[in-house]
Motif scaffolding. Structure first.
Motif, PDB file in Angstrom:
ATOM      1  N   THR A 131      -4.609  -5.582   1.282  1.00 46.97           N
ATOM      2  CA  THR A 131      -5.639  -6.823   2.499  1.00 46.97           C
ATOM      3  C   THR A 131      -5.007  -6.327   3.994  1.00 46.97           C
ATOM      4  O   THR A 131      -5.714  -6.319   5.080  1.00 46.97           O
ATOM      5  CB  THR A 131      -6.085  -8.099   2.092  1.00 46.97           C
ATOM      6  OG1 THR A 131      -6.597  -8.651   1.124  1.00 46.97           O
ATOM      7  CG2 THR A 131      -7.197  -8.411   2.889  1.00 46.97           C
ATOM      8  N   VAL A 132      -3.691  -6.579   4.149  1.00 46.36           N
ATOM      9  CA  VAL A 132      -2.515  -6.326   5.018  1.00 46.36           C
ATOM     10  C   VAL A 132      -3.185  -5.194   5.593  1.00 46.36           C
ATOM     11  O   VAL A 132      -3.034  -4.472   7.304  1.00 46.36           O
ATOM     12  CB  VAL A 132      -1.868  -6.857   5.263  1.00 46.36           C
ATOM     13  CG1 VAL A 132      -0.307  -6.995   5.620  1.00 46.36           C
ATOM     14  CG2 VAL A 132      -1.626  -8.300   4.725  1.00 46.36           C
ATOM     15  N   SER A 133      -2.962  -4.100   5.163  1.00 49.49           N
ATOM     16  CA  SER A 133      -2.625  -2.845   5.372  1.00 49.49           C
ATOM     17  C   SER A 133      -4.179  -2.012   5.773  1.00 49.49           C
ATOM     18  O   SER A 133      -3.441  -1.504   6.921  1.00 49.49           O
ATOM     19  CB  SER A 133      -1.792  -1.893   4.320  1.00 49.49           C
ATOM     20  OG  SER A 133      -2.432  -1.832   3.461  1.00 49.49           O
ATOM     21  N   GLY A 134      -4.567  -2.202   4.782  1.00 46.41           N
ATOM     22  CA  GLY A 134      -6.444  -1.663   4.857  1.00 46.41           C
ATOM     23  C   GLY A 134      -6.188  -0.919   4.197  1.00 46.41           C
ATOM     24  O   GLY A 134      -7.376   0.318   4.262  1.00 46.41           O
ATOM     25  N   GLU A 135      -5.675  -0.239   3.777  1.00 45.40           N
ATOM     26  CA  GLU A 135      -5.476   0.339   2.263  1.00 45.40           C
ATOM     27  C   GLU A 135      -4.715   0.132   1.167  1.00 45.40           C
ATOM     28  O   GLU A 135      -4.064  -0.422   1.004  1.00 45.40           O
ATOM     29  CB  GLU A 135      -5.249   2.158   2.849  1.00 45.40           C
ATOM     30  CG  GLU A 135      -3.340   1.677   3.077  1.00 45.40           C
ATOM     31  CD  GLU A 135      -2.979   2.950   3.644  1.00 45.40           C
ATOM     32  OE1 GLU A 135      -1.604   3.437   3.668  1.00 45.40           O
ATOM     33  OE2 GLU A 135      -3.733   3.976   4.527  1.00 45.40           O
ATOM     34  N   PRO A 136      -4.666   0.848  -0.422  1.00 45.50           N
ATOM     35  CA  PRO A 136      -4.362   0.333  -1.678  1.00 45.50           C
ATOM     36  C   PRO A 136      -2.332   0.438  -1.154  1.00 45.50           C
ATOM     37  O   PRO A 136      -2.131   1.775  -1.098  1.00 45.50           O
ATOM     38  CB  PRO A 136      -5.308   1.288  -1.918  1.00 45.50           C
ATOM     39  CG  PRO A 136      -6.231   1.575  -1.714  1.00 45.50           C
ATOM     40  CD  PRO A 136      -6.682   1.993  -0.573  1.00 45.50           C
ATOM     41  N   ARG A 137      -2.204  -0.460  -2.000  1.00 48.03           N
ATOM     42  CA  ARG A 137      -0.913   0.177  -1.947  1.00 48.03           C
ATOM     43  C   ARG A 137      -0.379  -1.305  -2.777  1.00 48.03           C
ATOM     44  O   ARG A 137      -0.953  -2.295  -3.331  1.00 48.03           O
ATOM     45  CB  ARG A 137      -0.176  -1.574  -0.174  1.00 48.03           C
ATOM     46  CG  ARG A 137      -1.076  -0.541   1.168  1.00 48.03           C
ATOM     47  CD  ARG A 137       0.871   0.836   1.281  1.00 48.03           C
ATOM     48  NE  ARG A 137       0.099   1.530   2.351  1.00 48.03           N
ATOM     49  CZ  ARG A 137       0.667   2.329   2.133  1.00 48.03           C
ATOM     50  NH1 ARG A 137       2.129   2.761   1.985  1.00 48.03           N
ATOM     51  NH2 ARG A 137       1.154   2.777   3.985  1.00 48.03           N
ATOM     52  N   ASN A 138       0.556  -1.049  -3.368  1.00 48.55           N
ATOM     53  CA  ASN A 138       1.107  -1.762  -4.342  1.00 48.55           C
ATOM     54  C   ASN A 138       2.146  -2.857  -3.442  1.00 48.55           C
ATOM     55  O   ASN A 138       2.870  -3.263  -2.899  1.00 48.55           O
ATOM     56  CB  ASN A 138       2.133  -0.833  -5.785  1.00 48.55           C
ATOM     57  CG  ASN A 138       3.705   0.067  -4.808  1.00 48.55           C
ATOM     58  OD1 ASN A 138       4.063  -0.578  -3.631  1.00 48.55           O
ATOM     59  ND2 ASN A 138       4.137   0.388  -4.993  1.00 48.55           N
ATOM     60  N   PHE A 139       2.415  -3.490  -5.244  1.00 45.97           N
ATOM     61  CA  PHE A 139       3.494  -5.229  -4.912  1.00 45.97           C
ATOM     62  C   PHE A 139       4.948  -4.592  -4.145  1.00 45.97           C
ATOM     63  O   PHE A 139       5.233  -6.104  -3.423  1.00 45.97           O
ATOM     64  CB  PHE A 139       3.514  -5.593  -6.151  1.00 45.97           C
ATOM     65  CG  PHE A 139       2.437  -5.981  -6.906  1.00 45.97           C
ATOM     66  CD1 PHE A 139       2.165  -6.756  -6.664  1.00 45.97           C
ATOM     67  CD2 PHE A 139       1.812  -4.672  -7.412  1.00 45.97           C
ATOM     68  CE1 PHE A 139       1.094  -7.500  -7.569  1.00 45.97           C
ATOM     69  CE2 PHE A 139       0.966  -5.377  -8.578  1.00 45.97           C
ATOM     70  CZ  PHE A 139       0.495  -6.778  -7.874  1.00 45.97           C
ATOM     71  N   GLN A 140       5.195  -3.930  -4.056  1.00 46.55           N
ATOM     72  CA  GLN A 140       6.329  -3.685  -2.645  1.00 46.55           C
ATOM     73  C   GLN A 140       5.877  -2.770  -1.302  1.00 46.55           C
ATOM     74  O   GLN A 140       7.167  -2.230  -0.452  1.00 46.55           O
ATOM     75  CB  GLN A 140       6.862  -2.719  -3.299  1.00 46.55           C
ATOM     76  CG  GLN A 140       7.170  -3.033  -4.947  1.00 46.55           C
ATOM     77  CD  GLN A 140       8.058  -3.842  -4.902  1.00 46.55           C
ATOM     78  OE1 GLN A 140       9.127  -4.815  -4.548  1.00 46.55           O
ATOM     79  NE2 GLN A 140       8.060  -4.871  -6.732  1.00 46.55           N
ATOM     80  N   GLY A 141       4.680  -2.315  -1.006  1.00 43.21           N
ATOM     81  CA  GLY A 141       3.879  -1.917  -0.847  1.00 43.21           C
ATOM     82  C   GLY A 141       3.822  -0.550  -0.026  1.00 43.21           C
ATOM     83  O   GLY A 141       3.062   0.133   0.803  1.00 43.21           O
ATOM     84  N   GLY A 142       4.155   0.028  -0.984  1.00 38.33           N
ATOM     85  CA  GLY A 142       4.525   1.209  -1.364  1.00 38.33           C
ATOM     86  C   GLY A 142       2.569   2.073  -2.049  1.00 38.33           C
ATOM     87  O   GLY A 142       1.573   1.123  -1.856  1.00 38.33           O
ATOM     88  N   LYS A 143       2.523   2.802  -1.854  1.00 37.03           N
ATOM     89  CA  LYS A 143       1.850   3.705  -2.748  1.00 37.03           C
ATOM     90  C   LYS A 143       0.562   3.752  -4.153  1.00 37.03           C
ATOM     91  O   LYS A 143       1.816   3.203  -4.708  1.00 37.03           O
ATOM     92  CB  LYS A 143       1.540   5.253  -2.619  1.00 37.03           C
ATOM     93  CG  LYS A 143       2.523   6.217  -1.306  1.00 37.03           C
ATOM     94  CD  LYS A 143       2.045   8.001  -1.414  1.00 37.03           C
ATOM     95  CE  LYS A 143       2.481   8.388  -0.378  1.00 37.03           C
ATOM     96  NZ  LYS A 143       2.902  10.144  -0.442  1.00 37.03           N
ATOM     97  N   ALA A 144      -0.233   3.135  -3.969  1.00 36.09           N
ATOM     98  CA  ALA A 144      -0.414   2.589  -4.731  1.00 36.09           C
ATOM     99  C   ALA A 144      -1.093   3.298  -6.020  1.00 36.09           C
ATOM    100  O   ALA A 144      -0.975   2.868  -7.526  1.00 36.09           O
ATOM    101  CB  ALA A 144      -1.941   1.259  -4.737  1.00 36.09           C
ATOM    102  N   ASN A 145      -1.033   5.192  -5.543  1.00 37.65           N
ATOM    103  CA  ASN A 145      -1.306   5.905  -6.865  1.00 37.65           C
ATOM    104  C   ASN A 145      -0.645   6.323  -7.432  1.00 37.65           C
ATOM    105  O   ASN A 145      -0.415   7.027  -8.222  1.00 37.65           O
ATOM    106  CB  ASN A 145      -2.557   7.188  -5.770  1.00 37.65           C
ATOM    107  CG  ASN A 145      -0.965   7.455  -5.008  1.00 37.65           C
ATOM    108  OD1 ASN A 145      -0.499   7.248  -4.663  1.00 37.65           O
ATOM    109  ND2 ASN A 145      -2.011   9.138  -4.572  1.00 37.65           N
TER     110      ASN A 145
END
Length: 202
Positions: A127-141
């Motif tokens: 929500t904060v970044s506006g794109e899918p992010r993991n729990f560490q703030g990195g790439k969700a994929n």
């Protein structure tokens, strides 16, 4: 979700082993008003660190973030569903195990490799970044959960015909995968854990 296990024991050497494969579906869309991930019972722990400690801790932190009024204004009621309590969820894993018995002493070596079934998405960071992010703030994929090695020893001492003492020691090391990487692509350092227990049986 499901678990499958097959194994065998060679009685002459008191040597045995098995292979366990587990699957729990995931849910990579936190904004569609549906919960699709399957969760194992929290007491079913195929590993010492990965599910019971690391993934449990990061989901608790996420629930705290989305429930903080200073961050989100009005906390959503669904935040209570985020913590996994150590359950296996959004994961597929393979865990081969070798066991050996030497009198009253039992030894066990297990290696677990895990991978997320769907993208690892943290609702707060996304929500904060506006794109899918993991729990560490990195790439969700990035779905690689890593490799964990567990070593266990169990000793049973019969004090009487009806009373036995059993001492258990477990040691684990987790090498976290890219699913735990931050925005720079740097993943977490190796994590070590130990667990000891003494119990009486009668």
């Amino acid at each position: 979700g499901w678990v499958a296990r097959a194994g065998a024991t060679y009685k002459d050497l008191v040597l045995g082993g098995d292979v366990e494969v587990g699957y729990a579906s995931g849910d990579s869309n936190p904004n569609d008003h549906f919960i699709r991930n399957f969760s194992f019972d929290p007491d079913y722990n195929p590993s010492l660190i990965l599910f019971e400690e690391l993934r449990a801790a990061e989901t608790v932190a996420s629930a705290a973030n989305v429930s903080d009024p200073s961050r989100v204004g009005y906390p959503p009621q669904s935040a209570r569903f985020l913590p996994t309590a150590g359950s296996v969820t959004n994961a597929q894993y393979v865990r081969p195990t070798v066991r050996y018995a030497l009198g009253d002493l039992g030894l066990r070596l297990a290696i677990l490799w895990g991978r997320a079934e769907e993208d690892v998405v943290d609702p707060f960071n996304t929500t904060v970044s506006g794109e899918p992010r993991n729990f560490q703030g990195g790439k969700a994929n990035e779905r690689d959960l890593g490799i964990e090695v567990n070593l266990g020893a169990e000793y049973t001492y019969a004090m009487t015909d009806t009373l036995k003492l059993q001492a258990t020691l477990q040691i684990g090391r987790l090498h976290p995968g890219k699913a735990f990487a931050d925005q720079s692509g740097k993943t977490l350092k190796d994590i070590d854990a130990a667990f000891a227990q003494v119990r009486a049986q009668w």
